[in-house]
Design a protein around this motif. Structure first.
Motif, PDB file in Angstrom:
ATOM      1  N   TYR A 144      65.551  16.732  53.356  1.00 33.51           N
ATOM      2  CA  TYR A 144      66.815  17.468  53.333  1.00 33.51           C
ATOM      3  C   TYR A 144      67.286  17.774  51.911  1.00 33.51           C
ATOM      4  N   SER A 145      66.740  17.062  50.932  1.00 34.58           N
ATOM      5  CA  SER A 145      67.206  17.200  49.550  1.00 34.58           C
ATOM      6  C   SER A 145      66.968  18.604  49.006  1.00 34.58           C
ATOM      7  N   THR A 146      67.955  19.088  48.269  1.00 32.83           N
ATOM      8  CA  THR A 146      67.832  20.389  47.600  1.00 32.83           C
ATOM      9  C   THR A 146      67.491  20.225  46.127  1.00 32.83           C
ATOM     10  N   GLU A 147      67.239  18.988  45.693  1.00 33.34           N
ATOM     11  CA  GLU A 147      66.954  18.710  44.286  1.00 33.34           C
ATOM     12  C   GLU A 147      65.510  19.078  43.954  1.00 33.34           C
ATOM     13  N   PRO A 148      65.294  20.005  43.005  1.00 32.55           N
ATOM     14  CA  PRO A 148      63.919  20.404  42.650  1.00 32.55           C
ATOM     15  C   PRO A 148      63.098  19.199  42.186  1.00 32.55           C
ATOM     16  N   GLY A 149      61.871  19.129  42.658  1.00 34.57           N
ATOM     17  CA  GLY A 149      60.997  18.037  42.283  1.00 34.57           C
ATOM     18  C   GLY A 149      61.160  16.799  43.139  1.00 34.57           C
ATOM     19  N   ARG A 150      62.243  16.746  43.891  1.00 34.95           N
ATOM     20  CA  ARG A 150      62.483  15.602  44.782  1.00 34.95           C
ATOM     21  C   ARG A 150      62.437  16.014  46.240  1.00 34.95           C
ATOM     22  N   GLY A 151      63.040  17.159  46.541  1.00 36.44           N
ATOM     23  CA  GLY A 151      63.026  17.637  47.910  1.00 36.44           C
ATOM     24  C   GLY A 151      61.639  18.111  48.326  1.00 36.44           C
ATOM     25  N   LEU A 152      61.218  17.749  49.527  1.00 39.56           N
ATOM     26  CA  LEU A 152      59.884  18.117  49.989  1.00 39.56           C
ATOM     27  C   LEU A 152      59.832  19.521  50.590  1.00 39.56           C
ATOM     28  N   ILE A 153      60.986  20.061  50.959  1.00 39.13           N
ATOM     29  CA  ILE A 153      61.050  21.403  51.527  1.00 39.13           C
ATOM     30  C   ILE A 153      61.660  22.333  50.479  1.00 39.13           C
ATOM     31  N   GLU A 154      60.971  23.426  50.178  1.00 36.36           N
ATOM     32  CA  GLU A 154      61.419  24.296  49.087  1.00 36.36           C
ATOM     33  C   GLU A 154      62.790  24.918  49.356  1.00 36.36           C
ATOM     34  N   ASP A 155      63.072  25.283  50.590  1.00 34.66           N
ATOM     35  CA  ASP A 155      64.392  25.790  50.953  1.00 34.66           C
ATOM     36  C   ASP A 155      64.761  25.187  52.307  1.00 34.66           C
ATOM     37  N   PRO A 156      65.502  24.053  52.297  1.00 30.00           N
ATOM     38  CA  PRO A 156      65.742  23.333  53.553  1.00 30.00           C
ATOM     39  C   PRO A 156      66.909  23.858  54.389  1.00 30.00           C
ATOM     40  N   ARG A 157      67.475  25.022  54.046  1.00 36.91           N
ATOM     41  CA  ARG A 157      68.642  25.508  54.794  1.00 36.91           C
ATOM     42  C   ARG A 157      68.332  25.698  56.276  1.00 36.91           C
ATOM     43  N   LYS A 158      67.133  26.184  56.589  1.00 36.62           N
ATOM     44  CA  LYS A 158      66.760  26.334  57.996  1.00 36.62           C
ATOM     45  C   LYS A 158      66.699  24.987  58.695  1.00 36.62           C
ATOM     46  N   LEU A 159      66.330  23.949  57.953  1.00 31.38           N
ATOM     47  CA  LEU A 159      66.292  22.606  58.526  1.00 31.38           C
ATOM     48  C   LEU A 159      67.700  22.101  58.802  1.00 31.38           C
ATOM     49  N   PHE A 160      68.655  22.393  57.870  1.00 34.78           N
ATOM     50  CA  PHE A 160      70.056  22.030  58.116  1.00 34.78           C
ATOM     51  C   PHE A 160      70.533  22.662  59.412  1.00 34.78           C
ATOM     52  N   ASP A 161      70.313  23.965  59.530  1.00 37.18           N
ATOM     53  CA  ASP A 161      70.793  24.705  60.703  1.00 37.18           C
ATOM     54  C   ASP A 161      70.168  24.184  61.986  1.00 37.18           C
ATOM     55  N   ALA A 162      68.851  23.915  61.930  1.00 34.80           N
ATOM     56  CA  ALA A 162      68.165  23.412  63.122  1.00 34.80           C
ATOM     57  C   ALA A 162      68.672  22.027  63.510  1.00 34.80           C
ATOM     58  N   SER A 163      68.993  21.197  62.515  1.00 33.91           N
ATOM     59  CA  SER A 163      69.510  19.851  62.788  1.00 33.91           C
ATOM     60  C   SER A 163      70.864  19.920  63.468  1.00 33.91           C
ATOM     61  N   ILE A 164      71.734  20.802  62.953  1.00 37.37           N
ATOM     62  CA  ILE A 164      73.064  20.947  63.526  1.00 37.37           C
ATOM     63  C   ILE A 164      72.984  21.485  64.954  1.00 37.37           C
ATOM     64  N   GLU A 165      72.044  22.369  65.175  1.00 37.93           N
ATOM     65  CA  GLU A 165      71.863  22.937  66.516  1.00 37.93           C
ATOM     66  C   GLU A 165      71.272  21.914  67.483  1.00 37.93           C
ATOM     67  N   LEU A 166      70.355  21.089  67.003  1.00 36.91           N
ATOM     68  CA  LEU A 166      69.685  20.130  67.864  1.00 36.91           C
ATOM     69  C   LEU A 166      70.566  18.941  68.224  1.00 36.91           C
ATOM     70  N   ALA A 167      71.365  18.458  67.277  1.00 31.09           N
ATOM     71  CA  ALA A 167      72.100  17.207  67.454  1.00 31.09           C
ATOM     72  C   ALA A 167      72.867  17.112  68.772  1.00 31.09           C
ATOM     73  N   PRO A 168      73.723  18.084  69.124  1.00 31.30           N
ATOM     74  CA  PRO A 168      74.491  17.911  70.361  1.00 31.30           C
ATOM     75  C   PRO A 168      73.657  18.012  71.635  1.00 31.30           C
ATOM     76  N   ARG A 169      72.406  18.460  71.518  1.00 30.32           N
ATOM     77  CA  ARG A 169      71.558  18.591  72.701  1.00 30.32           C
ATOM     78  C   ARG A 169      70.682  17.373  72.951  1.00 30.32           C
ATOM     79  N   LEU A 170      70.643  16.452  71.973  1.00 30.23           N
ATOM     80  CA  LEU A 170      69.753  15.308  72.112  1.00 30.23           C
ATOM     81  C   LEU A 170      70.151  14.396  73.265  1.00 30.23           C
ATOM     82  N   ASN A 171      71.436  14.367  73.596  1.00 29.69           N
ATOM     83  CA  ASN A 171      71.901  13.433  74.616  1.00 29.69           C
ATOM     84  C   ASN A 171      72.366  14.129  75.891  1.00 29.69           C
TER      85      ASN A 171
END
Length: 348
Positions: A144-171
């Protein structure tokens, strides 16, 4: 692996040592016919039995190292390709140079794949729930990190959005312990990066799940925003709501493995917070002042009720609070640190 990462045959690995087929068979105790079948096959690891591989690893230098490197490289390449298909680009250089164990990082990338595919299943909840723990959390934080050299995903914004969308559906279909942990973990990571209490994460869910998810969001937002008002609101909420206080007390010891993760969110009556104390001391040193206020006003007093000796680290806690409290710009936090130090000196 060769310089370009291509797989190596058994003969490739042993060539520089001057070992031939007969040598390897003699040292490993395996039949020469077994070695012959594997000798020039670059896919030999997929064909060798577990017992034979153990014999080779214990008798031929380089086999164990190659076997691990090959397995990690193979899984990494598959995850990089799968995530690319989902619209995420993995920073391989950051992955290879991370201080976190590669296996933890690959598990985190697999979690990202579950999230991007939006699989609101018990399998997804169960997998994400395994990231409750210090080292696992560090790995998940890196995707999830946006810090260059530390974050494993070059642009994690899609991951943020997918996480927010997925969370309320998990239960939605089942209420489970794993779904509670998974919701907490997802919302915590998103809030940590954004520094906000995301409106989309404020959905209503039953009892302990709502309380535990709130903790994840609040902790992430505190780390990301340095919001003193939020820290104080959380403290008042715990004072007024026993279930919130119980989950707060459970969270740290299970996260640090002082206590076993329990589906009923209970702790044994006698518990030494040795690992928890180490983690709290680390957090005092590295997190912002609002998070420090949360520790000294909310968690540490709660921990001292469970373990007055604080894992045998009262003296270290006093020193850490004195050093950090002196540098705090916020007067309320300084005063709270000083009050706690005076109390601790009475304990010590």
């Amino acid at each position: 692996m060769t310089a370009d990462g291509a797989p190596k045959s058994l003969s490739d690995i042993t060539r520089d040592m001057g070992l031939n087929m007969s040598d390897v068979a003699a040292f490993s105790g395996l039949d020469e016919s077994t070695i012959f079948r594997l000798w020039d096959n670059v896919e030999w690891l997929d064909r060798v039995s577990g017992r034979s591989l153990q014999s080779l690893m214990s008798s031929v230098p380089g086999i164990a190292e190659y076997s691990m490197a090959h397995a990690i490289r193979k899984r990494r390449d598959e995850l990089v390709d799968d995530l690319h298909d989902e619209g995420l680009t993995v920073d391989v250089h950051a992955l290879e140079n991370s201080a976190v164990a590669q296996q933890h990082l690959l598990n985190a990338l697999e979690a990202a794949l579950h999230i991007m595919r939006g699989q609101a299943s018990q399998k997804t909840s169960s997998f994400i729930a395994r990231f409750w723990g210090r080292e696992q959390d560090r790995a998940l934080e890196s995707i999830y990190s946006t810090e260059p050299g530390r974050g494993l995903i070059e642009d994690p914004r899609k991951l943020f959005d997918a996480s927010i969308e997925l969370a309320p559906r998990l239960n939605r279909k089942t209420y489970s312990f794993h779904s509670i942990l998974a919701l907490n973990i997802l919302t915590h990571q998103v809030s940590k990066v954004t520094g906000r209490l995301e409106a989309e994460l404020g959905f209503e869910v039953p009892g302990r799940q709502s309380a535990f998810m709130m903790r994840g969001v609040v902790m992430g937002a505190l780390i990301g925003s340095n919001d003193f008002d939020l820290a104080e609101r959380y403290r008042r909420e715990l004072d007024a709501t026993p279930v919130y206080a119980a989950l707060e007390e459970w969270a740290f010891p299970t996260y640090t493995r002082d206590g076993r993760i329990s589906s009923d969110f209970t702790l044994p009556s006698s518990l030494s917070l040795r690992n928890t104390a180490t983690e709290v001391l680390r957090e005092i040193a590295v997190y912002n002042d609002a998070y420090l206020y949360y520790l000294v006003s909310t968690y540490i007093p709660l921990a001292l009720k469970r373990d007055p000796a604080f894992g045998g680290k009262i003296a270290e806690l006093i020193q850490a609070l004195e050093l950090r409290g002196a540098d705090c710009r916020d007067s309320t936090t300084r005063q709270t640190c000083n009050t706690l130090v005076r109390r601790l000196r009475g304990i010590a």
